[in-house]
Design an enzyme around this catalytic site. Structure first.
Site, PDB file in Angstrom:
ATOM      1  CD  GLN A  80      -3.160  -0.745  -0.745  1.00  0.00           C
ATOM      2  OE1 GLN A  80      -3.273   0.334  -0.570  1.00  0.00           O
ATOM      3  NE2 GLN A  80      -4.159  -0.851  -0.818  1.00  0.00           N
ATOM      4  CB  SER A  81       4.610   1.769  -0.949  1.00  0.00           C
ATOM      5  OG  SER A  81       5.011   3.220  -1.150  1.00  0.00           O
TER       6      SER A  81
END
Ligand SMILES: *Cc1c(COP(=O)(O)O)cnc(C)c1O
Length: 331
Positions: A80-81
């Site tokens: 989820q960067s």
């Protein structure tokens, strides 16, 4: 010093990928609720790939990558960067292929992972929850691509390098004019700190370009001493990039990092952060992400309540909107 640093900064190649300057706006309702004067620096509005602080770093990193003849970017982080998605879409815009290395196991493409797929990135998982597995994965994949005749450019998690930090040295130039215009000098800037590149750039900018300006980071992942060490190292790297002499780098007395607001851990929403995000949404109509901004705002509101936050405060809204839509899978 100020002039020399400014000239050196403006000479470093940078691609204009984002929409800058971003607004510095008053937050009167939030200020009333907090009991301290708060302004919002809207770096969620940097434009590229739904915006965020990583756009400022990627402008410098991709300028160097494209000038060196790279044909692909290799980077990584968690699935989820914000960094990975912004770097992937920015690299595409520069004509580069993208390889992303994530820790953990393959998951449903929501939030930022959805954007990575949209960018057509080659996504790989290390199968290991250890975040350092990403660093090893980036190195191995970069070597593999080079051996196969590609010209890969590798960038670390968060884009946190001396070069990437120049994005926020540059942002202090932007802020300098905005603070003067709003008669807010001196002010204290609060922000969320993760990989430390953003705070490093702001600290360097405060030292070299914007005297009287204080920077307060709130760590959402690493212990304070590790943050201070990383920030100090990145400031020195940034000085080298700008050709500044060692004695102009400064001491670390101005590296301030607060902890106690990470909640259940990096990437996981905290009750205090969720409450702070609700206050900001309902008072100013501004969205804070659960992983970074919400936790930093919780720290600021806590300090304000305890009378430990002198105004005027500038809060860096650093982006991360895609993780709002990743639900409980924030990691
Ligand atoms: C990465 C990130 C941060 C922290 O910046 P670092 O340079 O990694 O310390 C803060 N907010 C958001 C939304 C981010 O994506």
């Amino acid at each position: 010093m100020t002039r020399a640093a400014e000239r050196a900064l403006l000479a470093v190649p940078r691609l204009r990928l984002g929409t800058m300057p971003t607004p510095l706006q008053p937050a009167p309702n939030l200020s009333r609720a907090a009991g301290v004067e708060i302004w919002l620096k809207r770096d969620d509005l940097t434009g590229l790939a739904l915006g965020g602080n990583k756009v400022r770093a990627v402008e410098y990193l991709l300028a160097e990558a494209t000038a060196s003849g790279a044909d692909c970017l290799v980077t990584g982080a968690g699935p989820q960067s914000n960094w990975a998605a912004i770097a992937a879409l920015a690299a595409r815009r520069c004509g580069l292929d993208v390889f992303l290395v994530f820790y953990g196991q393959p998951m449903r493409p929501t939030g930022n992972l959805l954007l990575d797929h949209l960018a057509g990135a080659d996504v790989r998982f290390t199968g290991d929850l250890d975040r350092a597995s990403v660093d090893r994965g980036i190195d191995a994949l970069t070597a593999e691509l080079a051996a196969a005749g590609r010209r890969p450019c590798a960038a670390p998690r968060g884009g946190a390098t001396g070069l990437g930090s120049l994005g926020y040295v540059n942002a202090t130039l932007e802020l300098r004019g905005q603070l003067e215009g709003a008669d807010l000098n001196p002010a204290t800037l609060w922000l969320a700190t993760g990989s430390c590149g953003t705070q490093a750039g702001l600290v360097a900018g405060a030292r070299w370009l914007l005297p009287g300006y204080a920077v307060v980071g709130v760590t959402v992942s690493r212990p304070v001493d590790e943050c201070v060490k990383r920030i100090s190292g990145l400031v020195t790297e940034a000085a080298v990039r700008l050709g500044l002499s060692a004695d102009s780098v400064g001491t670390d007395a101005d590296i301030i990092v607060h902890d106690g607001f990470a909640g259940p851990g990096y990437g996981k929403p905290s009750p205090g952060g969720e409450a702070a995000a609700r206050v900001v949404a309902r008072s100013e109509g501004v969205l804070l992400d659960p992983v970074f901004g919400a936790k930093a705002m919780a720290a600021l509101l806590d300090a304000a309540r305890a009378g430990r936050a002198a105004g005027p405060v500038v809060f860096l809204v650093s982006g991360g909107a895609p993780t709002l839509f990743a639900g409980a899978t924030a990691l």
